[in-house]
Write a protein that holds these residues in place. Structure first.
Motif, PDB file in Angstrom:
ATOM      1  N   HIS A   1       0.811  -1.245  -0.065  1.00 46.96           N
ATOM      2  CA  HIS A   1       0.141  -0.011   0.143  1.00 46.96           C
ATOM      3  C   HIS A   1       0.844   1.278   0.007  1.00 46.96           C
ATOM      4  N   ASN A   2       0.390   2.187  -0.675  1.00 44.34           N
ATOM      5  CA  ASN A   2       1.142   3.564  -0.791  1.00 44.34           C
ATOM      6  C   ASN A   2       1.409   4.234   0.549  1.00 44.34           C
ATOM      7  N   SER A   3       0.297   4.181   1.490  1.00 46.93           N
ATOM      8  CA  SER A   3       0.439   4.839   2.773  1.00 46.93           C
ATOM      9  C   SER A   3      -0.464   4.144   3.702  1.00 46.93           C
ATOM     10  N   PRO A   4      -0.042   3.072   4.167  1.00 47.87           N
ATOM     11  CA  PRO A   4      -1.160   2.478   5.075  1.00 47.87           C
ATOM     12  C   PRO A   4      -1.225   2.948   6.638  1.00 47.87           C
ATOM     13  N   TYR A   5      -1.990   2.646   7.133  1.00 47.65           N
ATOM     14  CA  TYR A   5      -2.061   3.106   8.802  1.00 47.65           C
ATOM     15  C   TYR A   5      -1.247   2.455   9.481  1.00 47.65           C
ATOM     16  N   LEU A   6      -0.858   1.159   9.231  1.00 45.88           N
ATOM     17  CA  LEU A   6       0.107   0.354   9.942  1.00 45.88           C
ATOM     18  C   LEU A   6       1.654   1.365  10.017  1.00 45.88           C
ATOM     19  N   GLY A   7       1.627   1.821   8.610  1.00 46.39           N
ATOM     20  CA  GLY A   7       3.018   2.450   8.560  1.00 46.39           C
ATOM     21  C   GLY A   7       3.120   3.925   9.325  1.00 46.39           C
ATOM     22  N   ALA A   8       1.983   4.542   9.360  1.00 47.72           N
ATOM     23  CA  ALA A   8       1.992   5.791  10.189  1.00 47.72           C
ATOM     24  C   ALA A   8       2.048   5.289  11.505  1.00 47.72           C
ATOM     25  N   GLU A   9       1.256   4.161  12.012  1.00 44.73           N
ATOM     26  CA  GLU A   9       1.394   3.708  13.592  1.00 44.73           C
ATOM     27  C   GLU A   9       3.196   3.580  13.793  1.00 44.73           C
ATOM     28  N   ALA A  10       3.942   2.896  12.721  1.00 38.77           N
ATOM     29  CA  ALA A  10       5.145   2.608  12.917  1.00 38.77           C
ATOM     30  C   ALA A  10       6.081   3.576  13.040  1.00 38.77           C
ATOM     31  N   VAL A  11       5.748   4.820  12.399  1.00 38.20           N
ATOM     32  CA  VAL A  11       6.794   6.039  12.542  1.00 38.20           C
ATOM     33  C   VAL A  11       6.519   6.720  13.693  1.00 38.20           C
ATOM     34  N   VAL A  12       5.151   6.665  13.992  1.00 36.09           N
ATOM     35  CA  VAL A  12       4.832   7.311  15.498  1.00 36.09           C
ATOM     36  C   VAL A  12       5.605   6.495  16.453  1.00 36.09           C
ATOM     37  N   ASN A  13       5.524   5.113  16.508  1.00 36.93           N
ATOM     38  CA  ASN A  13       6.192   4.463  17.614  1.00 36.93           C
ATOM     39  C   ASN A  13       7.800   4.714  17.497  1.00 36.93           C
ATOM     40  N   ARG A  14       8.484   4.678  16.494  1.00 36.78           N
ATOM     41  CA  ARG A  14       9.695   4.842  16.397  1.00 36.78           C
ATOM     42  C   ARG A  14      10.363   6.286  16.738  1.00 36.78           C
ATOM     43  N   TYR A  15       9.486   7.420  16.201  1.00 41.34           N
ATOM     44  CA  TYR A  15      10.085   8.733  16.614  1.00 41.34           C
ATOM     45  C   TYR A  15       9.687   9.039  17.973  1.00 41.34           C
ATOM     46  N   VAL A  16       8.089   9.094  18.427  1.00 37.81           N
ATOM     47  CA  VAL A  16       7.630   9.484  19.376  1.00 37.81           C
ATOM     48  C   VAL A  16       7.661   8.424  20.704  1.00 37.81           C
ATOM     49  N   THR A  17       7.074   7.303  20.419  1.00 37.69           N
ATOM     50  CA  THR A  17       6.587   6.594  21.598  1.00 37.69           C
ATOM     51  C   THR A  17       8.019   5.949  22.385  1.00 37.69           C
ATOM     52  N   ASN A  18       8.714   4.972  21.309  1.00 41.02           N
ATOM     53  CA  ASN A  18       9.706   4.709  21.681  1.00 41.02           C
ATOM     54  C   ASN A  18      11.048   5.290  21.706  1.00 41.02           C
ATOM     55  N   GLY A  19      11.227   6.080  20.613  1.00 37.31           N
ATOM     56  CA  GLY A  19      12.476   7.018  20.379  1.00 37.31           C
ATOM     57  C   GLY A  19      13.280   6.025  19.546  1.00 37.31           C
ATOM     58  N   ILE A  20      14.286   6.881  18.964  1.00 39.74           N
ATOM     59  CA  ILE A  20      15.590   6.151  18.229  1.00 39.74           C
ATOM     60  C   ILE A  20      16.693   5.904  19.272  1.00 39.74           C
ATOM     61  N   ASN A  21      16.891   4.736  19.398  1.00 39.81           N
ATOM     62  CA  ASN A  21      17.966   4.634  20.579  1.00 39.81           C
ATOM     63  C   ASN A  21      17.724   5.261  21.849  1.00 39.81           C
ATOM     64  N   GLY A  22      16.423   5.224  22.328  1.00 39.40           N
ATOM     65  CA  GLY A  22      15.902   5.978  23.282  1.00 39.40           C
ATOM     66  C   GLY A  22      15.798   7.388  23.247  1.00 39.40           C
ATOM     67  N   VAL A  23      16.179   8.110  22.124  1.00 38.06           N
ATOM     68  CA  VAL A  23      16.177   9.489  22.282  1.00 38.06           C
ATOM     69  C   VAL A  23      14.523   9.709  21.431  1.00 38.06           C
ATOM     70  N   LYS A  24      13.629  10.324  22.224  1.00 36.91           N
ATOM     71  CA  LYS A  24      12.367  10.602  21.776  1.00 36.91           C
ATOM     72  C   LYS A  24      12.233  11.946  21.146  1.00 36.91           C
ATOM     73  N   LEU A  25      11.051  11.888  20.083  1.00 32.42           N
ATOM     74  CA  LEU A  25      11.041  13.431  19.655  1.00 32.42           C
ATOM     75  C   LEU A  25       9.728  13.608  20.288  1.00 32.42           C
ATOM     76  N   PRO A  26       9.426  15.015  20.822  1.00 31.94           N
ATOM     77  CA  PRO A  26       8.380  15.359  21.468  1.00 31.94           C
ATOM     78  C   PRO A  26       7.203  15.453  20.493  1.00 31.94           C
TER      79      PRO A  26
END
Length: 803
Positions: free
Chosen positions: A229-254
């Motif tokens: 899919h071009n832009s699936p909901y699961l893809g949106a959830e994944a990037v939010v988890n990566r940047y915001v919820t869990n962070g990249i190596n523990g560094v979270k974006l507000p």
């Protein structure tokens, strides 16, 4: 859609207040409709692009990455856009860079050129530039992409210097100028194995300098686990988890800095051209309302998908939407209207705080304190659930969990706001398992014929079983990544493996001799040479080099002791383990009983209990110093007769545990004959592991499913056989499928641990189209596999449950 631009298109940032979500529209330089845009339906607009000349100066025309030049800034259109947007109260931003015109930006972002670029951008934003004479809201750095360490460092430094310069100018002008960056839409927590992910292209230190991060979460048709899919909901959830919820190596974006990009175009469908097609070119009432955004050969974001993403933005407190691009909407069946309507109805409900429980953990006997990460405000209350069952009396922002389960914290208010977060406390102590591609394999595609499994924790040596306890041992592995392929799991089936660290299993290594670096003579046996250390005289001083592949305990070693009646008394063995740097990490003295030989002077094997634990795999050297006579020549007429081969390697189940490296030690007269005259040690008894499986085996599941992992053509066939919607689902799930012959049919829901959490036996189903509704209200939020079995036909689909 990327008209006249190839590849991924980084979308610029939007600006918003902390109290409301924004709708940010991107306006491309090749458009000519600035005078007719629906400014009343957006909060921010980005003009893309303006280029640089490679020396730092902003330019209307710039060199393309593939050669040639292109005009990327139309002065007249810019003036119209800026003035109409300002009149409507819409924030205006300029995007620097853009797809296929990024090399010049990289050249402008280092050394002296960077200073020129920073100054030119500040002049443009503040209205002091030849191409812009009015203040605008901010700038977006659209660098596609800084894909090496030098460029990533330059990207960070550019943002750092821009932040400082914009703030300095803003203090003079009495305004705050915004700085945003654009990033691609893939992240390392997405299913699949790719050379690089877009979150590899930035240093997280940049988070402190930017106002917003614009994530272009589209053009994801290559992620086949998302149905191409071009832009699936699961893809949106994944990037939010990566940047915001869990962070990249523990560094979270507000959360308020995160802007979620969505496409106003179709791509990846059977009727979508390679560069995509504008939504307005296939829009209709049916296309607008299509549940999964896969309609009539197009893959896009329909109204239901945008509503799901709007709810995600509201629930997580994200900044808002970013659109590529506004001219692709359809006025009659408008996606932009769908966004506005959903924000109005959805975000008003989410006026309470969101708990943040952090990343999943393991638990093994101890109490794990779960913290919601908030202080309750007036009117808010909290409840805790274990495996979706309310925990009585748990109404504090912290909860002490003492067993493995899925825990959920729910914050609610009397006006209907309800936000939650979940955390899994998995059994298994220190052991954890990572499986690539979400565990999906399929022989139809080269990239997915196997998954990589990586086990970490404990001593680094593990067994795989076919059952949570007992069962059959399937194979032994180390901490190195290993593959499970389509030959290991039956087609249209799944297989759950259980990982255990085999603490206490033993390997026997030997015979071995001391390390002598090839020196001739008898450096390891010379009673006439005495080594004095710490007031103790040692008759022998020699070492053994070893490599361990897991945590080990050297339980015992058999030595050949010789008897010297003139020395008398007991022998002593001083053992020191040195690491690869030569530092002593273990020291132990072993007192030996007097050796009673049946025949004076006749050597024999004697077992010495050593009991030394080396906790970390690696290279070591073991030093042995002995008082009195400890080792004796091994004659070829002795029994047992040694036949060593270098290096000596001890294994369990085919996996290396320990190896002895160095040079064999022989009588120099028989240096070529390792079967005779060897002085050494025999039967090193090694036990492995640190017991990290004391809380039970850790499961992981591999799915052999060519329905979930398919190309777009195969997906069409699959979807016609079974369709699951809505996806994501909340309380109910609809499943439609076709039965080719009358068969007993059942539907199962399976969680990520491979456990069947719900089953619906449908009985005998007649030939034809079928529709079933299943309640999912009792399921926790997360990823599940829907498995439909009808006779010999098995179909699966991955879904997401949200609450």
């Amino acid at each position: 859609m990327k008209k006249r631009l190839l590849g991924l298109f980084l979308v610029a940032s939007t600006i918003f207040s902390a109290s409301a979500q924004k709708i940010v529209a991107y306006y491309p330089y090749y458009a000519s409709s600035a005078s007719t845009l629906p400014y009343d339906k957006i909060t921010d607009i980005f003009y893309g692009f303006i280029g640089t000349n490679g020396s730092g100066s902003l330019t209307a025309s710039c060199t393309k990455d593939e050669g040639g030049s292109e005009t990327v800034f139309e002065q007249s259109e810019w003036n119209t856009l800026r003035d109409l947007a300002n009149a409507a109260g819409v924030n205006v931003h300029i995007a620097v860079g853009g797809a296929n015109i990024t090399n010049h930006l990289a050249n402008s972002a280092n050394g002296a050129s960077r200073t020129t670029l920073v100054n030119d951008i500040v002049d443009f934003v503040s209205g002091n530039h030849s191409m812009n004479n009015k203040k605008i809201k901010g700038v977006d750095i659209d660098w596609e992409f800084p894909d090496n360490s030098t460029e990533i460092a330059d990207h960070l430094e550019l943002c750092k210097e821009l932040r400082s310069a914009l703030d300095a100018q803003g203090s003079l002008d009495g305004v705050h100028y915004d700085l945003s960056i654009a990033v691609g839409g893939s992240t390392r927590n997405m299913p699949g194995t790719f050379a690089k992910y877009h979150d590899d292209f930035l240093d997280t230190d940049v988070f402190q300098y930017i106002d917003f991060l614009n994530c272009m979460n589209y053009d994801l048709a290559y992620v086949t686990a998302y149905g191409s899919h071009n832009s699936p909901y699961l893809g949106a959830e994944a990037v939010v988890n990566r940047y915001v919820t869990n962070g990249i190596n523990g560094v979270k974006l507000p959360a308020e800095k995160f802007i979620l990009g969505v496409p106003f175009y179709g791509k990846g469908g059977s009727k979508d051209p390679e560069d995509g097609i504008a939504y307005k070119d296939f829009a209709s009432i049916d296309a607008l309302g299509d549940n999964d955004g896969h309609y009539d050969g197009h893959k896009y974001n329909s109204k239901p998908i945008l509503e799901q993403k709007a709810d995600l933005i509201c629930q997580k407190g994200l900044g808002g939407f970013l659109i590529w691009e506004i001219t692709q909407d359809d006025s009659q069946n408008s996606l932009l209207n769908a966004m506005n309507d959903r924000f109005t109805s959805s975000c008003s409900q989410y006026t309470c705080q969101s708990p943040v429980l952090g990343s999943d953990q393991t638990i093994c006997g101890e109490t794990v304190t779960l913290d919601a990460g908030i202080t309750l405000e007036s009117g808010e209350s909290i409840k805790w659930y274990k495996n979706n069952v309310l925990i009585s009396g748990a109404n504090s922002v912290t909860y002490g969990a003492n067993e493995a389960a899925t825990y959920k914290a729910v914050i609610s208010t009397s006006n209907g706001c309800e936000k939650f977060d979940e955390i899994i406390l998995a059994p298994g102590g220190d052991l954890s398992v990572q499986v690539s591609n979400l565990g999906y394999i399929c022989e139809d595609h080269d990239y997915s014929q196997s998954v990589d499994v990586t086990i970490s924790g404990g001593g680094g040596y593990y067994n795989l079983y076919d059952a949570p306890s007992g069962g059959t041992k399937l194979q032994s592995v180390t901490a190195a990544s290993f593959e499970i392929t389509t030959t290991d799991v039956a087609a249209d089936d799944q297989r759950t493996y259980y990982v255990e660290e085999p603490a206490g299993q033993t390997a026997t290594v030997g015979p071995t001799g001391p390390y002598t670096d090839g020196t001739a003579g008898w450096p390891f046996f010379n009673p006439g040479s005495v080594v004095s250390e710490g007031g103790v005289d040692y008759d022998q001083d020699w070492t053994m080099q070893i490599t361990t592949y897991s945590a080990i305990t050297i339980q015992s070693i058999d030595f050949i002791f010789g008897y010297d009646p003139a020395l008398g008394g007991n022998d002593n063995l001083s053992i020191t383990v040195l690491n690869s740097s030569g530092s002593a990490v273990i020291q132990k003295d072993v007192e030996l009983s007097a050796i009673d030989f049946s025949t004076t002077g006749d050597p024999k094997l004697n077992t010495v209990t050593v009991d030394i634990t080396i906790e970390n795999p690696g290279n070591y050297e073991i030093s042995f110093k002995g008082t009195n006579t400890l080792m004796w020549m091994e004659k070829d007429w002795f029994s047992p007769k040694p036949t060593p081969e270098w290096p000596y390697i001890g294994t369990i189940g085919g996996a290396n545990v320990i190896s002895m490296t160095g040079t064999g030690n022989t009588d120099p007269d028989y240096a070529w004959d390792l079967t005779g005259n060897v002085v050494g040690m025999y039967n090193w008894v090694i036990s492995t592991g640190t017991g990290s499986s004391s809380c039970g085996r850790v499961p992981f599941t591999v799915y052999h499913d060519c329905g979930t992992i398919t190309g777009s053509e195969d997906q069409e066939t699959f979807s016609s056989q079974m369709k699951v919607y809505p996806n994501p689902a909340s309380d109910n799930l609809n499943i439609t499928f076709n039965v080719s012959e009358s068969s007993e049919t059942k539907i199962e829901l399976i969680n990520t641990l491979g456990s069947v959490v719900a089953i619906n036996n449908l009985g005998l189903r007649s030939v034809g189209n079928q529709k079933v509704n299943i309640s999912t209200s009792g399921l926790s939020e997360g990823i599940y596999l829907v498995k439909m079995t009808s006779g010999n036909m098995i179909r699966t689909e991955m879904i997401k449950i949200v609450k």
